[in-house]
Design a protein around this motif. Sequence first.
Motif, short mmCIF file in Angstrom:
data_model
loop_
_atom_site.label_atom_id
_atom_site.label_comp_id
_atom_site.label_asym_id
_atom_site.label_seq_id
_atom_site.Cartn_x
_atom_site.Cartn_y
_atom_site.Cartn_z
N VAL A 450 0.85 -1.20 0.00
CA VAL A 450 0.00 0.00 0.00
C VAL A 450 0.88 1.25 0.00
N ILE A 451 1.89 1.26 0.89
CA ILE A 451 2.78 2.42 1.01
C ILE A 451 3.53 2.65 -0.31
N ILE A 452 4.06 1.58 -0.88
CA ILE A 452 4.83 1.68 -2.13
C ILE A 452 3.95 2.17 -3.28
N ASP A 453 2.70 1.68 -3.34
CA ASP A 453 1.77 2.11 -4.40
C ASP A 453 1.46 3.60 -4.29
N VAL A 454 1.27 4.09 -3.05
CA VAL A 454 1.01 5.53 -2.84
C VAL A 454 2.22 6.34 -3.29
N MET A 455 3.42 5.89 -2.93
CA MET A 455 4.64 6.60 -3.32
C MET A 455 4.78 6.67 -4.85
N ARG A 456 4.48 5.56 -5.53
CA ARG A 456 4.58 5.53 -6.99
C ARG A 456 3.58 6.52 -7.61
N ASP A 457 2.35 6.48 -7.10
CA ASP A 457 1.30 7.36 -7.63
C ASP A 457 1.68 8.83 -7.46
N LEU A 458 2.12 9.19 -6.25
CA LEU A 458 2.45 10.59 -5.97
C LEU A 458 3.71 11.04 -6.70
#
Length: 473
Positions: A450-458
């Motif tokens: 979840v954390i990695i996906d948010v970082m990629r998106d942002l």
Amino acid sequence: MAASKMLIPSLTKFRPLTCAAAAFYPTRLVPHPPDLVKWVKREGGFVHEAVKIAQDTTLGLGLVASGEIPKGSDLIVLPDHVPLKFQSDEQNGADSVLLHLSHQVPEELWAMKLGLKLLQERAKVGSFWWPYISNLPETYSVPIFFTGEDIKNLQYAPLLYQVNKRCRFLLEFEQEVKNALKDLKLSEHPFGGQDVDASSLGWAMSAVSSRAFRLYGKKLPDGSRSDIPMMLPLIDMCNHSFNPNAQIVQEQDVGNSKMLIKVVAEKDIKQNDPLLLHYGCLSNDFFLLDYGFVMPSNPYDYIELKYDGALMDAASMAAGVSSPNFSAPAPWQRQVLSQLKLDGEASNLKVIIGGPELVEGRLLSALRVILSNDMELVQRYDLNVLKSLSAEAPLGFANEVAVFRTIIALCVIALGHFPTKIMDDESQMKQGVPVSTELAIQFRIQKKSVIIDVMRDLTKRVKLLSSKETTTA
């Protein structure tokens, strides 16, 4: 007639309230339980001829279609007397003790209230629901039954807190139950004279939390219906999916005021397809706590953070923001934080990253406001606009880039709180581990994802904004 004769031995046997450790394919309470499909039909229910109980390699025991079933077909219909409910208006001796105990259970642990009724029926010789109860799993893979080491293996403080809270409740409630049962006559004893301990209470609470549905109950004086938890024999063997092929429907029974509970096919179901219901838009915290499984790539999973001035300052500085003032906001900024309930007496400092919003609106608007020095510009916007990720850079490109970089830095800090990396976790899984360890590892992998996906998106959004800013300049 032969079928009813076969039930007699199981209905008259004394059944101890014991519980064992979790297993991947848990055995049922008795080695050869009665046929649940036949029991539902005998009690006036309906089961589609193509609905069968079967073992699924990934989902465990569940319901599958043995042939094609058209959309709109009734799959299962239960008459009103078949679901197991806690009737608080029953007032004989044993039930009044049960009612008294249920009042000691906090509302957030509602599953324990119905769990008391389940334990009572499990202990009762000749219980109407024994054909159903005997088909329940002997064990549940929820974290309250994990070893201490596997609870630590979850590596996520908010869930550790909830698991410890439930364990503490069960140990304390065990004492309350023992005190309530002390010196009772056998006729007034809700569990047939048997001892009830934290383990059996945990079994009952887990059985209910993982299988019960909150549906409409009795009609209230104003014409509405109460919300009541109930266990639905056979229906509760449908497994979960965010893309279900069936749904639960409540209908008025023809000729009386009682409700029928149905499972209806939402789409055409092919042969060998499992019957799947949508349990709700839940995070993996709830799926693991209440149901004992983890959903991979769960769109509703998130991580919790505490809105803390020092943490936000550290994240902003790590992101390259000069002189952030989260720890000492200006009076007008503090006023906005108070409106967001991130400052003042009525504050709620828990904020989330992930899930459908990607970044909780309160956190997003707080960062936009604190990282802006333009009070007049901020006051032009409604707070709902500042909370929205779809409102592109309301306070300017530079502000938005600083906000996103700060959130990315928060993600890096959150990721650093996990002692292991995803590669380490996957390597450990391949070595072969017990069920509870596997679930704990799956859970923490999903949190990190979840954390990695948010970082990629942002990160993508920052690049897009930076290019727009350059073009505008």
